[in-house]
Write a protein that holds these residues in place. Structure first.
Motif, PDB file in Angstrom:
ATOM      1  N   ASP A  51       0.830  -1.215   0.000  1.00  0.00           N
ATOM      2  CA  ASP A  51       0.000   0.000   0.000  1.00  0.00           C
ATOM      3  C   ASP A  51       0.861   1.259   0.000  1.00  0.00           C
ATOM      4  O   ASP A  51       0.545   2.238  -0.681  1.00  0.00           O
ATOM      5  N   ALA A  52       1.941   1.240   0.765  1.00  0.00           N
ATOM      6  CA  ALA A  52       2.828   2.407   0.828  1.00  0.00           C
ATOM      7  C   ALA A  52       3.470   2.664  -0.539  1.00  0.00           C
ATOM      8  O   ALA A  52       3.578   3.822  -0.970  1.00  0.00           O
ATOM      9  N   ARG A  53       3.867   1.603  -1.223  1.00  0.00           N
ATOM     10  CA  ARG A  53       4.462   1.772  -2.557  1.00  0.00           C
ATOM     11  C   ARG A  53       3.437   2.322  -3.544  1.00  0.00           C
ATOM     12  O   ARG A  53       3.743   3.214  -4.337  1.00  0.00           O
ATOM     13  N   ILE A  54       2.231   1.770  -3.520  1.00  0.00           N
ATOM     14  CA  ILE A  54       1.168   2.256  -4.411  1.00  0.00           C
ATOM     15  C   ILE A  54       0.847   3.705  -4.095  1.00  0.00           C
ATOM     16  O   ILE A  54       0.723   4.548  -4.997  1.00  0.00           O
ATOM     17  N   ARG A  55       0.716   4.000  -2.804  1.00  0.00           N
ATOM     18  CA  ARG A  55       0.396   5.365  -2.372  1.00  0.00           C
ATOM     19  C   ARG A  55       1.457   6.352  -2.871  1.00  0.00           C
ATOM     20  O   ARG A  55       1.136   7.412  -3.405  1.00  0.00           O
ATOM     21  N   GLU A  56       2.734   5.988  -2.721  1.00  0.00           N
ATOM     22  CA  GLU A  56       3.818   6.865  -3.162  1.00  0.00           C
ATOM     23  C   GLU A  56       3.810   7.031  -4.681  1.00  0.00           C
ATOM     24  O   GLU A  56       4.000   8.128  -5.193  1.00  0.00           O
ATOM     25  N   VAL A  60       3.291  10.596  -6.543  1.00  0.00           N
ATOM     26  CA  VAL A  60       4.258  11.123  -7.518  1.00  0.00           C
ATOM     27  C   VAL A  60       3.556  11.406  -8.845  1.00  0.00           C
ATOM     28  O   VAL A  60       3.884  12.371  -9.541  1.00  0.00           O
ATOM     29  N   ALA A  61       2.542  10.585  -9.192  1.00  0.00           N
ATOM     30  CA  ALA A  61       1.807  10.774 -10.445  1.00  0.00           C
ATOM     31  C   ALA A  61       0.856  11.964 -10.375  1.00  0.00           C
ATOM     32  O   ALA A  61       0.258  12.333 -11.386  1.00  0.00           O
ATOM     33  N   ILE A  68      -6.307   8.868  -3.760  1.00  0.00           N
ATOM     34  CA  ILE A  68      -5.458   7.713  -3.429  1.00  0.00           C
ATOM     35  C   ILE A  68      -6.175   6.815  -2.415  1.00  0.00           C
ATOM     36  O   ILE A  68      -6.232   5.599  -2.580  1.00  0.00           O
ATOM     37  N   GLU A  69      -6.756   7.433  -1.377  1.00  0.00           N
ATOM     38  CA  GLU A  69      -7.478   6.661  -0.367  1.00  0.00           C
ATOM     39  C   GLU A  69      -8.661   5.928  -0.991  1.00  0.00           C
ATOM     40  O   GLU A  69      -8.931   4.768  -0.673  1.00  0.00           O
ATOM     41  N   ASP A  70      -9.389   6.612  -1.880  1.00  0.00           N
ATOM     42  CA  ASP A  70     -10.528   5.980  -2.555  1.00  0.00           C
ATOM     43  C   ASP A  70     -10.072   4.791  -3.396  1.00  0.00           C
ATOM     44  O   ASP A  70     -10.708   3.738  -3.396  1.00  0.00           O
TER      45      ASP A  70
END
Length: 85
Positions: A51-56, A60-61, A68-70
């Motif tokens: 999740d942290a990698r996806i969130r980051e 960045v995008a 992001i939370e949704d």
């Protein structure tokens, strides 16, 4: 008298056997619970890292934090859906 002694010895050996069997069963159950708990904890940590990698990556995008939370919630990564959904 020898019969009583033999009978008492047999009863005592059955009691010891029962206690030993109970201890083995209890130890097996505790070991399975410990292994399951440890496995679940590792899976939870892997999910948090993912999740942290996806969130980051999404940050960045240029995605907003609410988007992001949704996205994470819709994918099932972060908690149950909110009442609004």
């Amino acid at each position: 008298m020898e019969i009583v002694t033999a009978f008492a010895g047999a009863v005592l050996s059955l009691v010891v056997f029962g206690i030993t069997l109970f201890a083995v069963i209890l130890a097996t159950k505790l070991f399975r619970y410990w292994r399951l708990t440890r496995s679940a904890e590792r899976a939870r940590r892997r999910q948090e890292v993912s999740d942290a990698r996806i969130r980051e990556s999404l940050r960045v995008a240029g995605f907003k934090e609410s988007e992001i939370e949704d996205a994470l919630r819709d994918s099932g990564s972060v908690g149950p859906p909110t009442a609004q959904e």
